[in-house]
Design a protein around this motif. Structure first.
Motif, mmCIF file in Angstrom:
data_model
loop_
_atom_site.group_PDB
_atom_site.id
_atom_site.type_symbol
_atom_site.label_atom_id
_atom_site.label_comp_id
_atom_site.label_asym_id
_atom_site.label_seq_id
_atom_site.Cartn_x
_atom_site.Cartn_y
_atom_site.Cartn_z
ATOM 1 N N THR A 21 10.117 25.612 -4.316
ATOM 2 C CA THR A 21 10.371 24.851 -3.096
ATOM 3 C C THR A 21 11.612 23.996 -3.283
ATOM 4 N N PRO A 22 12.304 23.638 -2.192
ATOM 5 C CA PRO A 22 13.513 22.828 -2.326
ATOM 6 C C PRO A 22 13.277 21.520 -3.048
ATOM 7 N N THR A 23 12.120 20.931 -2.879
ATOM 8 C CA THR A 23 11.759 19.740 -3.625
ATOM 9 C C THR A 23 10.252 19.757 -3.801
ATOM 10 N N THR A 24 9.733 18.924 -4.649
ATOM 11 C CA THR A 24 8.303 18.960 -4.925
ATOM 12 C C THR A 24 7.512 18.519 -3.703
ATOM 13 N N PHE A 25 6.281 19.044 -3.566
ATOM 14 C CA PHE A 25 5.425 18.655 -2.457
ATOM 15 C C PHE A 25 5.151 17.152 -2.487
ATOM 16 N N ARG A 26 4.837 16.685 -3.677
ATOM 17 C CA ARG A 26 4.538 15.258 -3.804
ATOM 18 C C ARG A 26 5.744 14.404 -3.449
ATOM 19 N N GLY A 27 6.932 14.806 -3.945
ATOM 20 C CA GLY A 27 8.134 14.030 -3.648
ATOM 21 C C GLY A 27 8.485 14.058 -2.176
ATOM 22 N N LEU A 28 8.374 15.233 -1.542
ATOM 23 C CA LEU A 28 8.694 15.333 -0.116
ATOM 24 C C LEU A 28 7.727 14.520 0.725
ATOM 25 N N LEU A 29 6.427 14.664 0.447
ATOM 26 C CA LEU A 29 5.435 13.925 1.213
ATOM 27 C C LEU A 29 5.545 12.429 0.976
ATOM 28 N N LEU A 30 5.743 12.059 -0.275
ATOM 29 C CA LEU A 30 5.831 10.636 -0.609
ATOM 30 C C LEU A 30 7.049 9.990 0.033
ATOM 31 N N VAL B 17 0.835 -1.202 0.000
ATOM 32 C CA VAL B 17 0.000 0.000 0.000
ATOM 33 C C VAL B 17 0.874 1.258 0.000
ATOM 34 N N THR B 18 1.954 1.211 0.764
ATOM 35 C CA THR B 18 2.836 2.384 0.854
ATOM 36 C C THR B 18 3.548 2.648 -0.462
ATOM 37 N N VAL B 19 4.019 1.590 -1.108
ATOM 38 C CA VAL B 19 4.818 1.749 -2.322
ATOM 39 C C VAL B 19 3.953 2.010 -3.546
ATOM 40 N N ALA C 201 0.041 6.552 -6.129
ATOM 41 C CA ALA C 201 -1.084 6.710 -7.060
ATOM 42 C C ALA C 201 -2.085 7.735 -6.541
ATOM 43 N N VAL C 202 -2.380 7.679 -5.252
ATOM 44 C CA VAL C 202 -3.329 8.631 -4.668
ATOM 45 C C VAL C 202 -2.780 10.061 -4.755
ATOM 46 N N LEU C 203 -1.497 10.234 -4.445
ATOM 47 C CA LEU C 203 -0.906 11.566 -4.517
ATOM 48 C C LEU C 203 -0.910 12.099 -5.952
ATOM 49 N N SER C 204 -0.625 11.224 -6.928
ATOM 50 C CA SER C 204 -0.665 11.658 -8.333
ATOM 51 C C SER C 204 -2.082 12.062 -8.736
ATOM 52 N N TRP C 205 -3.062 11.294 -8.270
ATOM 53 C CA TRP C 205 -4.447 11.617 -8.594
ATOM 54 C C TRP C 205 -4.856 12.953 -7.983
ATOM 55 N N LEU C 206 -4.476 13.181 -6.733
ATOM 56 C CA LEU C 206 -4.806 14.443 -6.079
ATOM 57 C C LEU C 206 -4.148 15.622 -6.789
#
Length: 403
Positions: free
Chosen positions: A85-94, A52-54, A59-64
């Motif tokens: 930002t220093p890195t993307t929001f999606r990349g940092l959160l993921l 689920v994590t990987v 997938a959920v973050l990309s959809w959002l």
């Protein structure tokens, strides 16, 4: 002041005890799960959480993100903030979520299979004030900062290379690697300072080692330095037709140590960069145009101006010859058997095959035009003058008779 310090230490101790109780409860829950359901079932559950994590979380973050972009349109504030930002929001959160869940799963495996006692391991760090705890946290933060800075550097170089159309991939790669080495060396030195490691001895040893390596490999270091100079001064780029010293060919690759050419025979020539930087470099592709010259002779009885106009018109009709600058015909010299005319014409996007194709076409066109107008292209001739027989048999002055 003393009371305030004691209150702070008491609050920190209470927080550590609360965290220790939470870890102990988590460990007891896992141990109870292993005892009631079995280790195999517990392992399957943990693997499901890992999947689920990987898979699911990205997938959920990309959809959002896609939904937010579609709703707010192009150029929305979310994209504007993400670019700075220093890195993307999606990349940092993921990455944060994945590292956290992965750490929890690894610890859970160790507890379920009875390999480690997490509470007993962390009790010395949380129950007392361990002097290594703060440096460890600072080291982790500095390492994360290094990777974030590296990511930001790469994004900045990508934007910079996009803004400059003549910024090559080799320059981008070199700038990125030098910047990354600088960042990680700086962070590494800071980590040594955090752990109070004296780097003076290391610097002295590194300096001595650098002197030894420099003396032993001065040829290689010379090529390395020359490679940096060539990549940033850019006398040529990949695909250019160049002449370096006595070597001529198309540049196929530029590394920090050597430059590679492909000559007209299909051979690959590898030149050390220090030799390239010390040689005269002729770049025949830089301007985008190349002037070619041919010599042609006409008979001395021929009207030179009329022959020149005819040759010029013939060159204008050749496909590989450009109209601007226009072809020219210049009387060059008096030859042994002819008046020599120099044909000057230009080609665009110069390459060796294009050059020889243009030369062959000009020779055919001019020869055909001269043949149609009856203009001779003389071959070498010699005029022989015979002596008069009477002068040849005349006795030399001062000679005496034999009688």
């Amino acid at each position: 002041m003393t009371g305030t310090v004691q209150q702070t230490e008491t609050a920190a101790t209470d927080a550590n005890r609360g965290l220790l109780d939470l870890i102990r409860t988590f460990q007891e829950t896992l141990e109870g799960l292993a005892a009631s359901q079995g280790r195999v079932v517990a392992t399957a559950l943990l693997l499901a959480v890992l999947v689920v994590t990987v898979v699911v979380i990205p997938a959920v973050l990309s959809w959002l993100r896609t939904a937010a972009t579609d709703r707010m349109g192009e150029g929305n504030w979310l994209q504007a903030v993400a670019t700075h930002t220093p890195t993307t929001f999606r990349g940092l959160l993921l990455r944060t979520a994945q590292v956290t869940v992965l750490s929890v799963i690894v610890v859970s495996f160790l507890v379920v299979w009875g390999v480690a006692d997490v509470a007993a391991t962390l009790r010395p760090f949380l129950s007392t004030r361990d002097p290594t705890l703060v440096p460890t946290i600072q080291t982790i933060v500095l390492i994360m900062l290094a990777f974030v800075a590296s990511d930001q550097l790469q994004r900045w170089i990508d934007r910079f290379s996009t803004a400059l159309s003549d910024f090559t991939d080799h320059q981008e790669e070199i700038l990125l690697r030098v910047g990354q080495v600088t960042i990680f060396v700086t962070i590494g030195t800071t980590i040594f300072a955090v752990w109070q490691v004296d780097v003076g001895g290391l610097l002295v040893g590194a300096g001595f080692l650098g002197i030894v390596v420099g003396l032993a490999a001065r040829q290689t270091l010379g090529s390395l330095i020359a490679g940096f100079v060539l990549m940033f001064s850019r006398p040529f780029t990949i695909g250019d037709w160049v002449v370096v010293g006595d070597q001529e060919g198309i540049v196929t690759d530029i590394t920090i140590f050597n430059t590679r050419l492909e000559n007209f025979d299909g051979e690959f020539v590898v030149l050390p960069n220090d030799r390239v930087s010390d040689s005269a470099i002729t770049n025949r592709s830089r301007k985008g145009l190349l002037r070619l010259t041919l010599d042609i002779g006409v008979d001395y009885d021929t009207d030179v101006d009329a022959a020149g106009d005819l040759a010029r018109e013939a060159m204008v009709g050749v496909d590989d010859v450009v109209d601007s600058p226009p072809p020219q015909v210049v009387p060059k010299s008096f030859g042994d058997s002819a008046v020599v005319l120099e044909l000057r014409f230009w080609i665009d996007h110069p390459t060796p095959p294009r050059k020889w194709r243009a030369v062959s076409a000009v020779v055919r066109a001019v020869k055909t035009a001269f043949d149609e107008e009856g203009i001779d292209i003389p071959f070498p001739q010699r005029t022989l003058t015979m002596r008069d027989e009477s002068s040849a048999t005349e006795r030399p002055r001062g000679a005496q008779s034999e009688d």
